[in-house]
Design a protein around this motif. Structure first.
Motif, mmCIF file in Angstrom:
data_model
loop_
_atom_site.group_PDB
_atom_site.id
_atom_site.type_symbol
_atom_site.label_atom_id
_atom_site.label_comp_id
_atom_site.label_asym_id
_atom_site.label_seq_id
_atom_site.Cartn_x
_atom_site.Cartn_y
_atom_site.Cartn_z
ATOM 1 N N SER A 119 47.234 45.714 29.321
ATOM 2 C CA SER A 119 47.751 44.449 29.822
ATOM 3 C C SER A 119 49.241 44.330 29.510
ATOM 4 C CB SER A 119 46.997 43.285 29.174
ATOM 5 O OG SER A 119 47.265 43.243 27.785
ATOM 6 N N ASP A 150 50.695 42.372 27.491
ATOM 7 C CA ASP A 150 50.978 42.207 26.061
ATOM 8 C C ASP A 150 50.761 43.495 25.271
ATOM 9 O OD1 ASP A 150 48.236 42.495 25.834
ATOM 10 O OD2 ASP A 150 47.855 40.473 25.098
ATOM 11 N N GLY A 163 47.942 45.244 24.936
ATOM 12 C CA GLY A 163 46.563 45.494 24.526
ATOM 13 C C GLY A 163 45.784 46.250 25.579
ATOM 14 N N ARG A 217 42.822 46.857 28.058
ATOM 15 C CA ARG A 217 41.963 45.916 28.778
ATOM 16 C C ARG A 217 40.487 46.211 28.514
ATOM 17 N NH1 ARG A 217 44.755 43.068 32.817
ATOM 18 N NH2 ARG A 217 46.814 43.927 33.323
ATOM 19 N N ASP A 272 42.671 42.948 17.502
ATOM 20 C CA ASP A 272 44.054 42.855 17.976
ATOM 21 C C ASP A 272 44.431 43.940 18.969
ATOM 22 O OD1 ASP A 272 44.259 40.737 16.286
ATOM 23 O OD2 ASP A 272 45.709 41.633 14.918
ATOM 24 N N CYS A 316 42.933 44.929 21.593
ATOM 25 C CA CYS A 316 42.465 44.743 22.963
ATOM 26 C C CYS A 316 43.015 43.476 23.598
ATOM 27 C CB CYS A 316 40.942 44.749 23.014
ATOM 28 S SG CYS A 316 40.170 43.367 22.164
ATOM 29 N N SER A 317 42.828 43.401 24.914
ATOM 30 C CA SER A 317 43.258 42.241 25.680
ATOM 31 C C SER A 317 42.132 41.800 26.592
ATOM 32 C CB SER A 317 44.494 42.586 26.512
ATOM 33 O OG SER A 317 44.832 41.518 27.368
ATOM 34 N N THR A 318 41.938 40.498 26.677
ATOM 35 C CA THR A 318 40.847 39.945 27.484
ATOM 36 C C THR A 318 41.343 39.410 28.826
ATOM 37 O OG1 THR A 318 41.082 37.769 26.451
ATOM 38 C CG2 THR A 318 39.576 39.328 25.405
ATOM 39 N N THR A 319 42.470 39.919 29.295
ATOM 40 C CA THR A 319 43.050 39.406 30.537
ATOM 41 C C THR A 319 42.149 39.616 31.747
ATOM 42 O OG1 THR A 319 44.268 41.493 30.741
ATOM 43 C CG2 THR A 319 45.435 39.634 29.770
ATOM 44 N N GLN A 366 42.505 33.876 24.152
ATOM 45 C CA GLN A 366 42.655 34.877 23.109
ATOM 46 C C GLN A 366 43.902 34.624 22.274
ATOM 47 O OE1 GLN A 366 43.115 38.934 24.446
ATOM 48 N NE2 GLN A 366 42.864 39.783 22.395
ATOM 49 N N ARG A 368 45.504 36.553 18.550
ATOM 50 C CA ARG A 368 45.245 37.646 17.609
ATOM 51 C C ARG A 368 45.161 37.092 16.191
ATOM 52 N NH1 ARG A 368 47.575 40.172 22.055
ATOM 53 N NH2 ARG A 368 46.375 42.033 22.630
#
Length: 508
Positions: A331, A333, A335, A337, A355, A357-360, A370, A372
């Protein structure tokens, strides 16, 4: 590279062959997300082999969990050695090493020492690394884990003035806890703590920060064993992240006498660092008798400040290095995905939590987002474990991995409990109106008692969207229910926060 002699637990892990009947679950990372994941796997499937690969010699584990509401919990965090943790958890094997390679097709990892480990499911919980400004300057200290915190404590003993850059949780508590040293706090925002607070809450805390040192003897959530052996890799500290109460075993005292002066530079950043030979001394802020400083910070507002050293508490960057050579996506940021079952996008049998990963890619619930934080690292680690076990069992019974595990209720509502400046702080839902675009129906209700409590409620068309609770308000469970149930509160109006109205009984 970190090589070591295998103990009896690790030897057993290496001899174990991953199969459908004898699954091996490998977790990369010994922080909160990784350890929560490993412990949950062990609890759900005691017969499975669980292996943690940790680059740090210290393991972080959640203890003494107190469920405050359905979505909100407080807990202690113990940081202990690999040996001590292994003695307490003989069913979880721990390898102190880095992961050099992941082969998601053949399902194996290669460690820094060249060992190949087969797995059934893999969860990457490598956390985040420091985002240190001017990291190549010897007068800059990044503060991320207990090793860097101890180094800060040592350097403070001989310091008269330091510059702290950053406006997150670590910076806030550092400013509050430092004694006998003048502090220049450089923040790019208009108010302190803007990551967590609105300007009103910042104003509530400002007198406490500037005038009063609260006794922190009642803060017992964190226990640290400070060791100098925390692992580093490629110049980045890779130990587990700090969290609330990280300062409990540190003195954090300088030599500037018995007083502390805090100088806050709002809406400013450090433009460059200069030595005494490079600086124009006519530009230097002279609120000190000291004529020469080891380093000078030139700010974007034009001020030049001399100090003994600079603390960079400017946030973190997801530590995705182990995944960069794999066909997964990242993503904005940084992280990796993941989907709503914590699976890394583009990889089979690989999950991620915390931290890193990203939940986008998620279809998020309206009151969750989300951040962190340690609370979400724990929640993600535990849910990743549930998904790993569920998906493995589904393959065993139906030869398919298409099953979806219903998300935990913790992902229905953002909920975080912590302490700042000695005060209990609870954040619920869209506490700063995150993601609310309909400003037409948006309003804020506020109740505050200086030095005691601060309550802010975010309302949209008569329904509660989020809340900030500072102090001992005892409203968190009631407000959680009001947010989740989307109850129309229009008839109450401002009486919603009227101290003479028992809102808890009203909606009981």
């Amino acid at each position: 590279m970190i090589c070591r002699t295998l103990d009896r637990f690790e030897t057993a892990a290496l001899k174990f062959t991953a199969s459908m009947e004898n699954p091996v679950f490998i977790v990369v990372g010994g922080g909160i997300a990784g350890v929560s994941c490993a412990e949950t796997i062990n609890a759900l499937e005691p017969s499975a082999k669980v292996v943690i690969i940790s680059v740090s010699p210290l393991i972080k584990a959640v203890r003494n969990v107190q469920e405050l509401t359905r979505t909100l919990a407080s807990f202690d965090v113990d940081e202990t050695s690999i040996k001590d943790y292994s003695d307490l958890h003989p069913n979880i094997s721990i390898i102190h090493d880095i992961v050099k390679e992941i082969d998601s097709g053949e399902k194996f990892v290669v460690t820094g020492c060249g060992e190949t480990l087969k797995y059934t499911k893999l969860c990457v919980c490598t956390g985040a690394r420091q985002n240190v400004i001017f990291s190549d300057n010897k007068h800059v200290i990044g503060i991320r884990d207990t090793a860097s915190a101890k180094e800060l404590d040592r350097k403070l003993h001989n310091a008269e003035r330091l510059v702290v850059v950053g406006n997150g949780g670590i910076a806030i508590e550092l400013i509050f806890q430092i004694e006998c040293c003048n502090v220049v706090w450089v923040i790019k925002d208009k108010a302190i703590g803007q990551v967590f607070f609105d300007p009103g809450a910042s104003q509530f805390f400002l007198p406490i920060l500037l005038n009063k040192k609260t006794d922190s003897s009642d803060m017992k959530r964190m226990t640290y064993k400070l060791e100098q052996s925390a692992a580093t890799k490629a110049g980045h500290v890779t130990g587990g992240a700090l969290g609330p109460d990280w300062h409990q075993n540190l003195q954090l005292a300088g030599q500037a006498g018995q007083t502390k002066e805090i100088n806050i530079q709002y809406q400013a950043e450090v433009e460059t660092l200069l030595s005494s030979d490079q600086v124009d001394h006519s530009e230097v802020d002279r609120k000190s008798n000291k004529s020469l400083w080891p380093v000078y910070a030139k700010l974007t507002n034009g001020k030049v400040l001399g100090c003994d050293f600079i603390v960079s508490a400017t946030g973190v960057v997801p530590n995705t290095e182990v995944l960069t050579q794999l066909p997964c996506s990242f993503s904005e940021d940084g992280g990796v995905r993941i989907d709503e079952n914590m699976r890394v996008t583009g990889l089979c049998g690989v999950y991620a939590a915390g931290d890193v990963c990203s939940t986008t890619a998620w279809q998020k619930k309206p009151h969750w987002h989300q951040m962190r934080l340690w609370t979400q690292a724990r929640q993600m680690g535990m849910f990743a474990a549930q998904c790993m076990i569920s998906h493995h069992k589904n393959i065993q019974t139906s030869n398919s991995s298409d099953c979806e595990t219903p998300q935990d209720i913790c992902f229905d509502l953002f909920a975080h409990a912590t302490r700042f400046f000695g005060k209990r702080v609870i954040l619920l839902g869209r506490y700063n109106a995150q993601g609310i675009e309909d400003s037409q129906g948006l309003e804020f209700l506020l109740r505050t008692t200086p030095g005691e409590e601060y309550i802010k409620v975010v309302m949209l068309n008569g329904r509660m969207q989020g809340a900030v609770l500072i102090g001992e308000t005892d409203l968190e469970e009631t407000f959680e229910n009001l947010i989740l149930n989307e109850i129309d509160l229009s008839m109450l109006g401002e009486d919603l926060l009227n101290p003479d109205v028992d809102i808890t009984d009203y909606f009981d």
